[in-house]
Write a protein that holds these residues in place. Sequence first.
Motif, PDB file in Angstrom:
ATOM      1  N   UNK A 116       0.867  -1.182   0.000  1.00 34.49           N
ATOM      2  CA  UNK A 116       0.000   0.000   0.000  1.00 34.49           C
ATOM      3  C   UNK A 116       0.899   1.226   0.000  1.00 34.49           C
ATOM      4  N   UNK A 117       0.290   2.389  -0.168  1.00 37.99           N
ATOM      5  CA  UNK A 117       1.041   3.639  -0.159  1.00 37.99           C
ATOM      6  C   UNK A 117       0.296   4.677   0.666  1.00 37.99           C
ATOM      7  N   UNK A 118       1.035   5.391   1.503  1.00 37.34           N
ATOM      8  CA  UNK A 118       0.490   6.505   2.276  1.00 37.34           C
ATOM      9  C   UNK A 118       0.834   7.770   1.498  1.00 37.34           C
ATOM     10  N   UNK A 119      -0.159   8.353   0.863  1.00 41.46           N
ATOM     11  CA  UNK A 119       0.047   9.487  -0.039  1.00 41.46           C
ATOM     12  C   UNK A 119       0.115  10.808   0.724  1.00 41.46           C
ATOM     13  N   UNK A 120       0.677  11.856   0.098  1.00 41.17           N
ATOM     14  CA  UNK A 120       0.678  13.188   0.726  1.00 41.17           C
ATOM     15  C   UNK A 120      -0.745  13.702   0.910  1.00 41.17           C
ATOM     16  N   UNK A 121      -0.886  14.719   1.723  1.00 39.46           N
ATOM     17  CA  UNK A 121      -2.198  15.271   2.046  1.00 39.46           C
ATOM     18  C   UNK A 121      -2.900  15.821   0.813  1.00 39.46           C
ATOM     19  N   UNK A 122      -4.205  15.573   0.755  1.00 36.72           N
ATOM     20  CA  UNK A 122      -5.028  16.066  -0.346  1.00 36.72           C
ATOM     21  C   UNK A 122      -5.858  17.266   0.084  1.00 36.72           C
ATOM     22  N   UNK A 123      -5.656  17.752   1.295  1.00 39.38           N
ATOM     23  CA  UNK A 123      -6.443  18.846   1.835  1.00 39.38           C
ATOM     24  C   UNK A 123      -5.525  20.005   2.206  1.00 39.38           C
ATOM     25  N   UNK A 124      -6.035  21.223   2.071  1.00 38.42           N
ATOM     26  CA  UNK A 124      -5.214  22.393   2.357  1.00 38.42           C
ATOM     27  C   UNK A 124      -5.176  22.729   3.842  1.00 38.42           C
ATOM     28  N   UNK A 127      -4.964  18.186   7.432  1.00 36.57           N
ATOM     29  CA  UNK A 127      -4.242  17.138   6.697  1.00 36.57           C
ATOM     30  C   UNK A 127      -5.131  15.914   6.520  1.00 36.57           C
ATOM     31  N   UNK A 128      -5.074  15.363   5.311  1.00 38.66           N
ATOM     32  CA  UNK A 128      -5.849  14.174   4.959  1.00 38.66           C
ATOM     33  C   UNK A 128      -4.965  13.335   4.036  1.00 38.66           C
ATOM     34  N   UNK A 129      -4.478  12.192   4.557  1.00 37.86           N
ATOM     35  CA  UNK A 129      -3.551  11.341   3.824  1.00 37.86           C
ATOM     36  C   UNK A 129      -4.264  10.090   3.337  1.00 37.86           C
ATOM     37  N   UNK A 130      -4.465   9.937   2.028  1.00 35.86           N
ATOM     38  CA  UNK A 130      -5.090   8.713   1.529  1.00 35.86           C
ATOM     39  C   UNK A 130      -4.143   7.512   1.628  1.00 35.86           C
ATOM     40  N   UNK A 131      -4.699   6.366   1.908  1.00 33.62           N
ATOM     41  CA  UNK A 131      -3.970   5.100   1.876  1.00 33.62           C
ATOM     42  C   UNK A 131      -4.529   4.345   0.684  1.00 33.62           C
ATOM     43  N   UNK A 135      -2.968  -0.849  -7.058  1.00 32.34           N
ATOM     44  CA  UNK A 135      -3.638  -0.392  -8.283  1.00 32.34           C
ATOM     45  C   UNK A 135      -4.245   0.996  -8.113  1.00 32.34           C
ATOM     46  N   UNK A 136      -4.007   1.635  -6.978  1.00 26.12           N
ATOM     47  CA  UNK A 136      -4.540   2.964  -6.720  1.00 26.12           C
ATOM     48  C   UNK A 136      -5.911   2.975  -6.071  1.00 26.12           C
ATOM     49  N   UNK A 137      -6.428   1.803  -5.736  1.00 27.67           N
ATOM     50  CA  UNK A 137      -7.739   1.720  -5.087  1.00 27.67           C
ATOM     51  C   UNK A 137      -7.638   2.222  -3.656  1.00 27.67           C
ATOM     52  N   UNK A 138      -8.587   3.061  -3.206  1.00 31.84           N
ATOM     53  CA  UNK A 138      -8.527   3.572  -1.831  1.00 31.84           C
ATOM     54  C   UNK A 138      -8.757   2.468  -0.803  1.00 31.84           C
ATOM     55  N   UNK A 139      -7.901   2.434   0.214  1.00 35.23           N
ATOM     56  CA  UNK A 139      -8.022   1.467   1.302  1.00 35.23           C
ATOM     57  C   UNK A 139      -8.497   2.135   2.582  1.00 35.23           C
ATOM     58  N   UNK A 140      -8.056   3.376   2.779  1.00 36.45           N
ATOM     59  CA  UNK A 140      -8.398   4.095   3.989  1.00 36.45           C
ATOM     60  C   UNK A 140      -7.827   5.488   3.948  1.00 36.45           C
ATOM     61  N   UNK A 141      -7.852   6.148   5.085  1.00 32.58           N
ATOM     62  CA  UNK A 141      -7.336   7.510   5.174  1.00 32.58           C
ATOM     63  C   UNK A 141      -6.892   7.829   6.594  1.00 32.58           C
ATOM     64  N   UNK A 142      -5.895   8.702   6.690  1.00 30.41           N
ATOM     65  CA  UNK A 142      -5.452   9.258   7.964  1.00 30.41           C
ATOM     66  C   UNK A 142      -5.814  10.733   7.919  1.00 30.41           C
ATOM     67  N   UNK A 143      -6.503  11.213   8.958  1.00 28.67           N
ATOM     68  CA  UNK A 143      -6.955  12.607   8.970  1.00 28.67           C
ATOM     69  C   UNK A 143      -6.529  13.310  10.253  1.00 28.67           C
ATOM     70  N   UNK A 144      -6.357  14.613  10.125  1.00 26.49           N
ATOM     71  CA  UNK A 144      -6.164  15.484  11.276  1.00 26.49           C
ATOM     72  C   UNK A 144      -7.535  16.092  11.551  1.00 26.49           C
TER      73      UNK A 144
END
Length: 178
Positions: A116-124, A127-131, A135-144
């Motif tokens: 899996x990959x922990x991506x950089x934040x998608x929110x300004x 912080x919201x880090x997609x996991x 194949x790029x399918x979303x597994x989860x997310x880490x949020x502040x």
Amino acid sequence: MQHQLALQQRSMWNGFVYDFVSPAGVAVGELRFPNFAQAKNARLRWHPEGSPHGDVQLQLHGQALRLRFEYTRRGLVNDLRYTLETPAQAVLCAADVVFESGRRLPVVRLTAPLPAELRPSTSFWLRRFPIVGPAGAPLGTVVEPHLISRRFEYRIDWPGAAAPLQAFVLALALMVRR
């Protein structure tokens, strides 16, 4: 979206101790950083060989674990491998933090127990880090969860992931993505 585990700074005056908290608000473990962290393959050693004093100590549901790191490539910026290990040094989770050419932030790739990959934040603002999976399918997310807070906090929502894997990803988000 209901989180499954949260990582909260224990005191706003101490950035070395964090609590793992269940959705009910009950502390289920802790993450404790050492005074002097030491890589498994460190050239200069502060702590004796095999000593746990240079590792991040992690307690989760009564189980003692160690979060360790090693250098995989040394250069202008260093590539690292993080592992979550039992006291007997059995690896439960592993991730590579790699600086790739042309990217401002490092790539965080989980290699065990699943890719899996922990991506950089998608929110300004928050912080919201997609996991995402291979194949790029979303597994989860880490949020502040809070824009302004006295104590730092991250929450993870990763349905089906085991508690040690969730704790490992929360710690990675804190150390690499913060």
